[in-house]
Design an enzyme around this catalytic site. Structure first.
Site, PDB file in Angstrom:
ATOM      1  N   ALA A  33       9.857 116.545  51.064  1.00 39.07           N
ATOM      2  CA  ALA A  33       9.508 115.998  52.378  1.00 39.07           C
ATOM      3  C   ALA A  33      10.734 115.312  52.971  1.00 39.07           C
ATOM      4  O   ALA A  33      11.853 115.487  52.481  1.00 39.07           O
ATOM      5  CB  ALA A  33       8.344 115.022  52.242  1.00 39.07           C
ATOM      6  N   ASN A  34      10.556 114.580  54.050  1.00 47.93           N
ATOM      7  CA  ASN A  34      11.652 113.809  54.645  1.00 47.93           C
ATOM      8  C   ASN A  34      11.082 112.493  55.177  1.00 47.93           C
ATOM      9  O   ASN A  34       9.877 112.257  55.115  1.00 47.93           O
ATOM     10  CB  ASN A  34      12.366 114.623  55.733  1.00 47.93           C
ATOM     11  CG  ASN A  34      11.433 115.005  56.858  1.00 47.93           C
ATOM     12  OD1 ASN A  34      10.930 114.141  57.584  1.00 47.93           O
ATOM     13  ND2 ASN A  34      11.156 116.298  57.000  1.00 47.93           N
ATOM     14  N   ARG A  35      11.947 111.649  55.712  1.00 50.21           N
ATOM     15  CA  ARG A  35      11.552 110.278  56.048  1.00 50.21           C
ATOM     16  C   ARG A  35      10.865 110.136  57.408  1.00 50.21           C
ATOM     17  O   ARG A  35      10.599 109.020  57.848  1.00 50.21           O
ATOM     18  CB  ARG A  35      12.776 109.358  56.037  1.00 50.21           C
ATOM     19  CG  ARG A  35      13.380 109.192  54.680  1.00 50.21           C
ATOM     20  CD  ARG A  35      14.438 108.106  54.679  1.00 50.21           C
ATOM     21  NE  ARG A  35      15.242 108.155  53.468  1.00 50.21           N
ATOM     22  CZ  ARG A  35      14.829 107.701  52.289  1.00 50.21           C
ATOM     23  NH1 ARG A  35      13.631 107.147  52.166  1.00 50.21           N
ATOM     24  NH2 ARG A  35      15.605 107.810  51.236  1.00 50.21           N
TER      25      ARG A  35
END
Ligand code: CTP
Ligand code: CA
Length: 217
Positions: A33-35
């Site tokens: 995933a990412n932030r």
């Protein structure tokens, strides 16, 4: 003398917004995933709905509440997001705020187990949803992309506008605490040039962008 009613400026317009991260599964229990928090995209969906637009929000996994009057479609992966975007057309405008995972993983059917060697992830590039939309026969009249950059922000974002066929790119410097934070510092890149917007709360960026979209449509 003309007085615009801000709550009606986008009446009878359908606007598609993507927001949030994507989750790209590694195995049944793990993902990449990412932030992205979804805050900026959700604020834009809310601002457009407040101006009377019919808003379809295609959202990756986030904790944010669905804004009033917004139709939300939840997706997990970039491929699901691409399908949901295609299904939501036609639209008068699209604002692609999602931090789409650039790669998907060759997903294992069973949970990977520890062993003598560490697993190697096989990555392949995801479809570019913005570029596909901009090239589609059902292209919205106005296609707006975002460009999250950590260096040479304007240069990278200007190249992205042309490469992806977007009308506008909202460039933001994500080298600080932008991802997940409440404020954003953006530059609006259009065929007419580059506007530097002061640092402001994400919901103010959203209202300013929504007004620009209303005038463009
Ligand atoms: N985007 C998209 N589909 C993808 C990747 C990005 O629709 N598979 C959209 C984003 O929603 C954003 C814009 O394209 O509106 C730019 O995303 P960004 O990640 O900054 O650009 P990339 O082309 O992925 O380049 P890179 O991450 O290598 O900088
Ligand atoms: Ca990317």
């Amino acid at each position: 003398q003309t007085r615009f009613r801000v709550d009606q400026m986008l009446a009878n317009r359908h606007i598609l917004v993507t927001a949030g991260p994507t989750h790209e599964p590694i195995d049944p229990v793990r993902y990449i995933a990412n932030r992205s928090s979804g805050k900026q995209g959700y604020a834009i969906a809310a601002a457009l709905a407040e101006m009377g637009a019919k808003v379809t929000l295609v959202s990756g996994p986030v904790l944010a509440q669905t804004p009033p009057g917004v139709t939300r479609i939840d997706v997990e992966t970039a491929q699901e997001m691409a399908n949901a975007v295609a299904t939501a057309l036609p639209a008068d405008a699209a604002v692609m705020v999602a931090a789409v995972g650039d790669w998907r993983v060759e997903t294992a059917d069973q949970k990977l187990k520890k062993g003598d060697t560490s697993p190697t992830l096989q990555l392949s590039e995801n479809p570019d949803i913005l570029a596909l939309l901009a090239a589609s026969p059902h292209r919205p009249k106005l296609v707006v992309g975002f460009a999250a950059e950590t260096e040479r922000v304007i240069e990278h974002a200007t190249a992205k506008r042309l490469r992806k066929g977007a009308d506008w790119i909202v460039a933001n410097d994500v080298s600080g605490d932008v991802m997940g934070g409440a404020d954003n510092t953006v530059h609006l890149i259009t065929p007419d040039g580059i506007e530097d917007w002061a640092r402001m709360p994400k919901d103010q960026v959203a209202r300013k962008l929504a007004e620009r979209i209303a005038h463009a449509l």
